[in-house]
Design an enzyme around this catalytic site. Structure first.
Site, PDB file in Angstrom:
ATOM      1  N   ASN A  42       0.825  -1.197   0.000  1.00 44.23           N
ATOM      2  CA  ASN A  42       0.000   0.000   0.000  1.00 44.23           C
ATOM      3  C   ASN A  42       0.868   1.260   0.000  1.00 44.23           C
ATOM      4  OD1 ASN A  42      -2.911   0.350  -0.022  1.00 44.23           O
ATOM      5  ND2 ASN A  42      -2.545   1.654   1.756  1.00 44.23           N
ATOM      6  N   THR A  43       2.137   1.088   0.382  1.00 44.45           N
ATOM      7  CA  THR A  43       3.068   2.226   0.343  1.00 44.45           C
ATOM      8  C   THR A  43       3.079   2.859  -1.041  1.00 44.45           C
ATOM      9  OG1 THR A  43       4.467   1.187   2.013  1.00 44.45           O
ATOM     10  CG2 THR A  43       5.469   2.931   0.699  1.00 44.45           C
ATOM     11  N   ARG A 281      -7.816  15.228   9.798  1.00 45.72           N
ATOM     12  CA  ARG A 281      -8.644  14.427   8.898  1.00 45.72           C
ATOM     13  C   ARG A 281      -9.995  14.114   9.537  1.00 45.72           C
ATOM     14  NH1 ARG A 281      -4.047  10.396   6.319  1.00 45.72           N
ATOM     15  NH2 ARG A 281      -3.203  12.040   5.007  1.00 45.72           N
ATOM     16  N   ARG A 423      -4.486   9.500  12.579  1.00 44.27           N
ATOM     17  CA  ARG A 423      -3.115   9.677  12.081  1.00 44.27           C
ATOM     18  C   ARG A 423      -2.989  11.000  11.332  1.00 44.27           C
ATOM     19  NH1 ARG A 423      -0.632   8.698   7.240  1.00 44.27           N
ATOM     20  NH2 ARG A 423      -2.616   8.008   6.400  1.00 44.27           N
TER      21      ARG A 423
HETATM   22  P1  ADP Z   1       3.698  -0.637   5.393  1.00 41.94           P
HETATM   23  O1  ADP Z   1       3.273   0.720   4.979  1.00 41.94           O
HETATM   24  O2  ADP Z   1       3.548  -0.887   6.848  1.00 41.94           O
HETATM   25  O3  ADP Z   1       5.032  -1.021   4.849  1.00 41.94           O
HETATM   26  P2  ADP Z   1       2.240  -1.820   3.146  1.00 41.94           P
HETATM   27  O4  ADP Z   1       0.767  -1.931   3.089  1.00 41.94           O
HETATM   28  O5  ADP Z   1       2.906  -0.838   2.270  1.00 41.94           O
HETATM   29  O6  ADP Z   1       2.630  -1.614   4.702  1.00 41.94           O
HETATM   30  O7  ADP Z   1       2.896  -3.216   2.818  1.00 41.94           O
HETATM   31  C1  ADP Z   1       2.463  -4.427   3.400  1.00 41.94           C
HETATM   32  C2  ADP Z   1       2.653  -5.554   2.412  1.00 41.94           C
HETATM   33  O8  ADP Z   1       2.461  -6.804   3.070  1.00 41.94           O
HETATM   34  C3  ADP Z   1       1.669  -5.529   1.259  1.00 41.94           C
HETATM   35  O9  ADP Z   1       2.369  -5.554   0.039  1.00 41.94           O
HETATM   36  C4  ADP Z   1       0.844  -6.801   1.447  1.00 41.94           C
HETATM   37  O10 ADP Z   1       0.411  -7.378   0.235  1.00 41.94           O
HETATM   38  C5  ADP Z   1       1.820  -7.697   2.177  1.00 41.94           C
HETATM   39  N1  ADP Z   1       1.163  -8.774   2.921  1.00 41.94           N
HETATM   40  C6  ADP Z   1       0.042  -8.690   3.676  1.00 41.94           C
HETATM   41  N2  ADP Z   1      -0.289  -9.901   4.194  1.00 41.94           N
HETATM   42  C7  ADP Z   1       0.653 -10.780   3.758  1.00 41.94           C
HETATM   43  C8  ADP Z   1       0.856 -12.196   3.931  1.00 41.94           C
HETATM   44  N3  ADP Z   1       0.015 -12.950   4.643  1.00 41.94           N
HETATM   45  N4  ADP Z   1       1.932 -12.774   3.329  1.00 41.94           N
HETATM   46  C9  ADP Z   1       2.780 -12.015   2.576  1.00 41.94           C
HETATM   47  N5  ADP Z   1       2.626 -10.692   2.364  1.00 41.94           N
HETATM   48  C10 ADP Z   1       1.590 -10.070   2.943  1.00 41.94           C
END
Ligand code: ADP
Length: 450
Positions: A42-43, A281, A423
């Protein structure tokens, strides 16, 4: 995937990639697994910037800021419900995180201001490009240079604990085939649960039908798997709704706070302002919801457009309504012309006197007196989940009794507590870097017995 690693990092958002670089640097054998087909999480959708106070960049730009103001304003924004230990660590390590990024070739040397802050504290790339994709691109380049293995389509499905510590994980590929991997430590960098409609409905029933700005991977896996091991969840009902999400089409688009930060105002169906656009927000969302008009309109001009690169993108995908004159814009939006014109002259008066008598806005005061004018229709949408795993400032995951679960770490959106009940924009990217670095370091300390 090999049979054993020192540290497996789950998730390839900024948290995962930053921690992988840190852990690798400290000599660990690491791997990053990502359940989606593409990297970056989501980054990749983060658009605004990274907050930090007392940075070199601020000094170079004559911005006089301090830790106390950053701490207090984050606390204020979070309803004073923030985890103070996490907040203290966050504020005091944010400038180091900016410097660390610069050393990786990820330079955030432009400053802007956004909701809930009194100083230009939000750092972003000089190109003014959205921060998320810029950050991930830079981090991935570094991961490749460091030969850090990154596995996509690889999902964490179970965590193993034996003799009171984490010993291994089970991962599954897209074919569902499961593989066991031994680990000395595990870092959950799995992001939030904004795209998990069931969890949202469970913790905030009134948000059940809201659209989300999150990617599909934001499903809360990490926190649910850790909960099975006894990990404690905190603040799960603190779900941030972003006030400005364009959602009239199939795909929802977050309209970054920078649009308001750089000068846009918000008007209702009557063509009138109704809120301090740069309040938190939570407050802006409440004001838009209270209109009961299916959203509101962001109004801005070329000056704002030049300061926010993302607007070019919004325009390209058809979100921006353009008026060669204010009257034309009003017609296109079906807003009363006279009112809109009066609203802008009131606003320009407020800018000229630096006094917004109506709503007390103090920042992003930009004169809107030159055509063409632009508008984007927005409404609130689910954006960020403040709650998650209970961690301490060492990113160790705690159980229901407040005891450390040995070998289990969590950082980034999957962790709860830092943001309280709301946030501040720009704090999540800062959180990923500050606590990503910390997680990599703490895992190394644990594994190497230092
Ligand atoms: P942050 O901002 O904390 O780094 P993000 O949402 O950018 O978080 O990244 C989290 C990532 O973890 C996403 O790409 C998501 O698809 C991945 N993810 C979530 N659940 C799992 C899982 N069970 N196994 C592997 N990857 C996962």
């Amino acid at each position: 995937l090999e049979k054993e690693y020192d540290l497996v990092i789950v998730g390839s958002g900024a948290t995962g990639l930053v921690s992988a670089l840190q852990a690798k640097r400290l000599g660990l054998k690491v791997a990053v697994i990502e359940k989606m087909a593409s990297l970056g999480g989501n980054t990749m959708r983060a658009s605004s910037g990274m907050n930090a106070a007392e940075t070199e960049v601020q000094l170079a730009n004559g911005v006089i800021d301090d830790f106390t103001a950053f701490y207090q304003e984050t606390l204020q924004g979070g309803g004073k419900l923030n985890d103070k230990e996490l907040l203290e660590y966050f504020v005091t390590h944010a400038p180091l995180a900016i410097e660390w990024l610069a050393k990786q070739g990820i330079v955030l040397s432009d400053l802007t201001i956004s909701g809930g802050m009194s100083q230009k504290r939000m750092h972003r790339p000089q190109s003014l490009a959205p921060i998320g994709a810029y950050l991930i691109k830079g981090l991935l380049a570094r991961c490749v240079a460091e030969a850090i293995p990154l596995f996509t389509n690889t999902k964490l499905v179970a965590i193993k604990k034996a003799a009171e510590k984490i010993t291994g994980i089970t991962v599954a590929g897209t074919d569902g085939k499961e593989v066991e991997v031994g680990v000395k430590a595990l870092l959950l960098a799995t992001g939030g649960f904004g795209a998990n409609a069931n969890l949202i409905a469970q913790y905030q029933p009134q948000l059940a039908n809201y659209k989300t700005t999150n990617h599909a991977g934001a499903s809360g896996d990490g926190l649910l798997l850790a909960q099975k091991l006894g990990a404690q969840l905190v603040d799960m009902n603190f779900i941030q709704v972003h006030p400005t999400v364009q959602q009239d089409f199939d795909h929802t688009y977050l309209i970054g706070e920078a649009v308001r930060g750089e000068g846009a105002i918000l008007v209702n169906k009557n063509g009138e302002r109704f809120v301090n656009e740069l309040a938190t927000r939570k407050r802006v969302t409440a004001a838009i919801t209270a209109l009961n008009e299916n959203g509101a309109y962001l109004i801005f001009n070329q000056t704002v457009r030049q300061r926010v690169k993302a607007i070019e993108f919004y325009d390209k995908v058809g979100l921006v309504v353009t008026g060669a004159s204010l009257a034309e814009l009003a017609t296109k939006l079906a807003l009363p012309k006279e009112n809109l014109s009066q609203t802008l002259s009131n606003w320009n008066q407020a800018v000229a006197t630096r006094t917004d008598c109506q709503f007390g806005r103090k920042t992003g005061l930009v004169t809107l007196n030159q055509a063409p004018y632009y508008a984007i229709h927005i409404a609130p949408g689910i954006h960020y989940t403040m709650g998650g795993l209970h961690i301490n400032a060492k990113t160790q995951v705690l159980d229901e009794d407040g005891q450390v679960i040995s070998g289990l770490y969590a950082a980034g959106e999957v962790a709860g507590g830092l943001h309280g009940n709301n946030r501040i924009g720009g704090n999540s990217i800062a959180e990923t870097v500050v606590f990503g670095l910390q997680a990599g370091k703490q895992a190394a300390k644990y594994i190497l017995g230092k």
